[in-house]
Design a protein around this motif. Sequence first.
Motif, mmCIF file in Angstrom:
data_model
loop_
_atom_site.group_PDB
_atom_site.id
_atom_site.type_symbol
_atom_site.label_atom_id
_atom_site.label_comp_id
_atom_site.label_asym_id
_atom_site.label_seq_id
_atom_site.Cartn_x
_atom_site.Cartn_y
_atom_site.Cartn_z
ATOM 1 N N GLN A 88 -7.819 6.063 2.411
ATOM 2 C CA GLN A 88 -7.633 5.155 1.323
ATOM 3 C C GLN A 88 -6.207 4.869 1.170
ATOM 4 O O GLN A 88 -5.801 4.082 -0.121
ATOM 5 N N ARG A 89 -5.183 5.048 1.898
ATOM 6 C CA ARG A 89 -3.834 4.919 1.570
ATOM 7 C C ARG A 89 -3.380 3.632 1.963
ATOM 8 O O ARG A 89 -2.360 3.494 2.198
ATOM 9 N N ASP A 90 -4.171 2.715 2.440
ATOM 10 C CA ASP A 90 -3.871 1.531 2.813
ATOM 11 C C ASP A 90 -4.410 0.531 1.868
ATOM 12 O O ASP A 90 -4.187 -0.664 1.814
ATOM 13 N N ASN A 91 -4.957 0.962 0.694
ATOM 14 C CA ASN A 91 -5.444 0.220 -0.398
ATOM 15 C C ASN A 91 -4.348 -0.289 -1.302
ATOM 16 O O ASN A 91 -3.120 0.394 -1.215
ATOM 17 N N PRO A 92 -4.216 -1.280 -1.487
ATOM 18 C CA PRO A 92 -2.980 -1.831 -2.286
ATOM 19 C C PRO A 92 -2.723 -1.143 -3.661
ATOM 20 O O PRO A 92 -3.657 -0.872 -4.370
ATOM 21 N N SER A 117 0.867 -1.129 0.049
ATOM 22 C CA SER A 117 0.082 -0.016 -0.091
ATOM 23 C C SER A 117 0.785 1.171 0.298
ATOM 24 O O SER A 117 1.912 1.271 0.429
ATOM 25 N N SER A 136 0.967 3.786 2.228
ATOM 26 C CA SER A 136 1.346 3.790 3.444
ATOM 27 C C SER A 136 2.395 2.952 3.657
ATOM 28 O O SER A 136 3.615 3.368 4.450
ATOM 29 N N ARG A 137 2.255 1.390 3.601
ATOM 30 C CA ARG A 137 3.541 0.829 3.960
ATOM 31 C C ARG A 137 4.717 1.191 3.062
ATOM 32 O O ARG A 137 5.857 0.993 3.545
#
Length: 82
Positions: A62-66, A33, A35-36
């Motif tokens: 929505q920053r954890d969406n892949p 994602s 974020s990651r």
Amino acid sequence: MKVNFKLYASLGQYLPPGSVDHKVALDVADGMSPSRLLEQQGVPQAEVHLVLVNGVFIPPSQRDNPLVEGDELAVWPAVAGG
């Protein structure tokens, strides 16, 4: 998978060696994602303001969406002007 990673202004210091013109192509794990990826690259979340994937604004929720193969992640810090 490969993604294009761009950091602008003061965030450019977090790009890995070999980056050119504020960008680098990275091999990342499937399902990575925004974020990651930012965390993995050592970019402090407090300095992240504007996040775009393929030119589309991504709000914090929505920053954890892949990401997917070939995505372009571009990130800017908050800037002040007058």
